[in-house]
Each structure stands twice: as structure tokens, then as C-alpha cells.
Design an enzyme around this catalytic site. Structure first.
Site, PDB file in Angstrom:
ATOM      1  CE  LYS A  46      -3.710  -2.107   2.150  1.00  0.00           C
ATOM      2  NZ  LYS A  46      -4.352  -2.634   3.658  1.00  0.00           N
TER       3      LYS A  46
ATOM      4  CB  CYS B  56      -1.588   0.791   8.540  1.00  0.00           C
ATOM      5  SG  CYS B  56      -0.209   1.128   9.324  1.00  0.00           S
ATOM      6  CG  ASP B  57      -3.209  -4.987   5.543  1.00  0.00           C
ATOM      7  OD1 ASP B  57      -4.164  -4.570   5.425  1.00  0.00           O
ATOM      8  OD2 ASP B  57      -3.487  -5.885   6.273  1.00  0.00           O
ATOM      9  CB  SER B  58      -5.097  -4.129  11.539  1.00  0.00           C
ATOM     10  OG  SER B  58      -4.923  -3.166  11.801  1.00  0.00           O
TER      11      SER B  58
ATOM     12  N   GLY C 149       1.071  -4.180   9.843  1.00  0.00           N
ATOM     13  CA  GLY C 149       1.882  -4.101   9.486  1.00  0.00           C
ATOM     14  C   GLY C 149       1.829  -2.256   9.775  1.00  0.00           C
TER      15      GLY C 149
END
Length: 439
Positions: free
Chosen positions: A50, A66-68, A103
Site C-alpha cells: 500500500k 498500514c494493514d491489520s 503491519g
């Protein structure tokens, strides 16, 4: 200019409440097109994808991606696609404990540099009834959220508690974001000079923390601790016998090694000193090699323990006798490296002042590093990492590796503590590999 490569309203609100007003550019990345071997690795891959997608269209600025992902029993759970999936998800989650992994990737576009890391918070879910689950899913909130819940929304009714950073659950950890941003600034060529980086000290403490978390894990899972004690007790018994033999014969060995001192008036005192040094050297070598020997003896035990901590249902399934030659070979290679450092340090220990100050510190650091090498092998091999790759990762995370290893080394110096602490060290190493070294 600060750019948030995310459409998350929660992330934007958190940054604005913290005093930032980032520009929002949604990456448009197809999350289904990516995969990784663990949920933590997947969150990091997606965060990088991203951030990189947005950074590619900019000439300057700091891009945050970010990624959750919710991890439960080692499986990743992102946003549910349908209400039915959300209902099934909550039936699985209720009354359970999961890990919300986020992340983070920060890119300095002009400098062409990026840093990335994960943050993890443990989430304890309540036990909502079928009616409560249906009502919550009916609001539509779970369909747009990783893990199918929001701690600050309607889902907060069903979260009993968390362990870790609250922001991680919302989708962005401010402490980690600060560390990553500071790392970019202090190491950027544009800054002209290298500023003192306190992160190394924090990373050292983080390494110690992973061992303490391993202690906590085995304390909560007593049967696994007892399971891990079996090979440690066997190895300890072998080392005790060897050290008793060394201690009872150290003076004779010192006399054999120092025939040149026969005519000295203080020959006896000198040989007693040599005998003590030999025993202490043997003790230090026992501490350094204890993990390697115990892991070799107890590989079937520790592979199961490490896999359990790692969130893997089963290990690779290979019979222990097939992996034994490889384990012995790796241990011998590591022992060779240990001796390359510890033998010179042993003789430097006789140098006045230097031998009583600098050498013990260097010895603890070297021994600690190689203890980390041994203890992290199980988790890294599970990820298909070869020996050279494992060494590269540990050198790249040296403060963390030293913090973990030195803490273990100092405890292993205490009789019997090595036996008790061995399962905790294996558990802590598995956590360190999963969350920091090779997520």
C-alpha cells in the site's frame, strides 16, 4: 507532506488526535492478490504494498501504509466478505483470545528509503450470545473491519480486555510509527550527520522482553513447561558429571599443561590459578553449548513446543532421526564460531584490568549472540531459512538478538536455572522469530 495510504477513518482520526493532518491517498491495492506464510508476515507485505503503491505517484513526502489482521490459532482473519462470514467469525472468536497484528511501512519518497515493522496486541474476546452476535453483525460494522470488530465501536461491548498498544487494534501504533519515522530521519543521508539512535537500546530491551514473554507463556502453560524440562534435565545431568570430572582433575590437568613452571617458587599458586581458570572456562563453555546440546537431544520436544508458541498446529512432520544429522551439523558449525571468539577471550582474561572488565562483557555478548542463534533455529527453519540467512537476520537485528541472548546467558550461568529456563527460552525465541525477526 505526510500521506496516509489508507481509507481507514480510525487511522486518520488517531493521527489527527495526535496532532498530524495527513493527506489521504487510497492505494487501491488488491489485498487478495497477496499471501505470506504467517498472518504477521501478510500484514507487513500488505502494508508495504500500500505504501509503495502511493509513493510511486509522489515526488516527495512521508508515506504511511498500514494493514491489520486478526490472528487466531495461527490463521489470518481480515475483513469478512459477507454477513454470514461475519456471523461464523464471531462464533469462532467468542470466549477466545486472538492477536491483532498491524503491519506498518513508512517511506521517505525523496530519499528513496523505507522502514517496516509489525505491532501486535493481544485481544481477549467476550462471549456474546447468538442474539447479540446477530444484532451486531446486522449493524454492518464488522464487514468493514479487520477481525470483524471495532474496539471503539459497537464491537467494544464484546472485548473484555487487551494486552498491548490500544492504537494497534485501531489500525496504527503511534509509538511504533514514531520509532520508524525517527529511524528514517536519523539515518537519512539528507540529515548530514548520524544522530544518536536510542532505538538500539530500546531494541536490546525488546530482546530481553521476548525472553520474559517466553517465561510468561510457559507459566500459563504448565504442561508444556514440564514437557520441555525432559531434555533439559537429561542434558544438565550430563554436564554436571562432566564438570565434576573437570573440577576433580583440573589441578592435574594444570600441572600437565605447565611443565615450564616446575622450578618456580610460586608454581603451586600459579597452577591453582590455571586450574580455576580451566574450570571457569569449562563452565562458560558448558553455558554456551548447553542450548545446542539440549536442542539436539530434545529436538522432537522443542520442535513441538516452538510450533505451539508459533501458532502452528503441527511441525513439518519429519521424523526426528531425519533432522538429527542436520541439527548436529548446524550445532557443530555454531560451536566452531563460538570457539573462534571464546578461546581468544579466554586467554585475554589473564590480562590485568582488561581481563576483569572488558573481556567479561565481550564474553557475555558473544555467548549471548550464539545462544540466540541456537534458540532461534527452530522458528527460522520452520520458515525455510538457511543458516546463512539466519545469521544475516540476526546480524541485522543485533540489539534484539543480544538483549535476548545475554539475558538467557546470565541466567544459564546459575546452576539449575538453565534447566528451568530452557523451555521459556525456546518459547521466547519462537515469539521473537514470529514477531520481529521473520514475521
Amino acid at each position: 507532506m505526510i500521506v496516509l495510504a489508507s481509507a481507514s477513518a480510525a487511522r486518520l482520526a488517531l493521527l489527527r488526535n495526535a496532532g498530524l493532518d495527513p493527506k489521504v491517498i487510497v492505494s487501491g491495492v488488491d489485498e487478495d492478490a497477496f499471501s505470506a506464510h504467517t498472518p504477521a508476515a501478510l500484514s507487513l507485505v500488505l502494508a508495504k504494498a500500500k505504501a509503495e503503491a502511493v509513493a510511486a505517484g509522489l515526488g516527495d513526502g512521508l508515506v504511511i501504509g498500514c494493514d491489520s489482521i486478526l490472528e487466531l490459532d495461527g490463521r489470518p482473519y481480515g475483513k469478512p466478505a459477507t454477513q454470514e462470514e461475519a456471523l461464523d467469525r464471531w462464533r469462532i472468536m467468542r470466549g477466545r483470545t486472538g492477536r491483532l497484528v498491524t503491519g506498518h511501512c513508512v517511506i521517505d519518497v525523496a530519499a528513496g528509503r523505507q522502514v517496516a515493522e509489525t505491532a501486535t496486541t493481544v485481544v481477549h474476546f467476550g462471549s456474546p450470545s447468538e442474539e447479540e452476535i446477530a444484532a451486531y453483525v446486522g449493524t454492518g460494522e464488522p464487514l468493514s473491519l479487520a477481525g470483524a470488530f471495532s474496539i471503539e465501536g459497537r464491537g467494544g461491548w464484546f472485548v473484555e480486555g487487551i494486552e498491548g498498544d490500544h492504537g494497534t487494534v485501531l489500525g496504527i501504533s503511534l509509538p511504533l510509527l514514531r520509532e520508524l519515522s525517527t529511524s528514517l530521519v536519523t539515518r537519512s543521508p539528507r540529515s548530514g550527520a548520524s544522530l544518536p539512535d536510542m532505538r538500539s537500546l530500546r531494541d536490546f530491551g525488546s530482546g530481553v522482553g521476548f525472553f520474559l514473554r517466553g517465561v510468561g507463556w510457559v507459566a500459563r502453560n504448565g504442561r508444556w513447561w514440564l514437557f520441555g524440562l525432559i531434555p533439559a534435565v537429561i542434558a544438565f545431568a550430563v554436564y554436571v558429571v562432566a564438570l565434576i570430572l573437570l573440577g576433580t582433575n583440573a589441578l592435574s590437568l594444570a600441572e600437565f599443561m605447565t611443565p615450564f613452571a616446575d622450578s618456580w617458587s610460586w608454581a603451586q599458586a600459579f597452577r591453582v590459578t590455571v586450574a580455576i581458570a580451566l574450570f571457569l572456562g569449562g563452565l562458560a563453555l558448558a553455558v554456551v553449548t548447553f542450548a545446542a546440546i539440549t536442542l539436539t537431544i530434545g529436538e522432537p520436544f522443542y520442535e513441538k513446543l516452538s510450533a505451539k508458541v508459533d501458532g502452528v498446529e503441527e511441525a513439518d512432520g519429519q521424523p526426528w532421526w531425519r533432522t538429527l544429522p542436520r541439527s548436529v551439523k548446524d550445532s557443530l558449525v555454531t560451536l566452531m564460531f563460538v570457539l573462534m571468539f571464546t578461546v581468544p577471550l579466554f586467554f585475554l582474561g589473564f590480562v590485568p584490568v582488561l581481563g576483569q572488565t572488558v573481556v567479561p562483557v565481550l564474553g557475555a555478548a558473544v555467548s549471548g549472540f550464539f545462544l540466540t542463534v541456537e534458540l532461534s533455529t527452530l522458528g527460522m527453519e520452520r520458515r525455510g531459512l538457511l543458516r546463512k540467512d539466519r545469521f544475516r537476520l540476526l546480524r541485522g537485528n543485533l540489539p534484539v538478538a543480544l538483549g535476548f541472548g545475554v539475558a538467557v546467558f546470565l541466567l544459564f550461568m546459575v546452576p539449575l536455572v538453565a534447566v528451568v529456563a530452557m523451555p521459556a527460552a525456546v518459547a521466547g525465541a519462537a515469539l521473537m522469530v514470529r514477531e520481529r525477526l521473520a514475521p
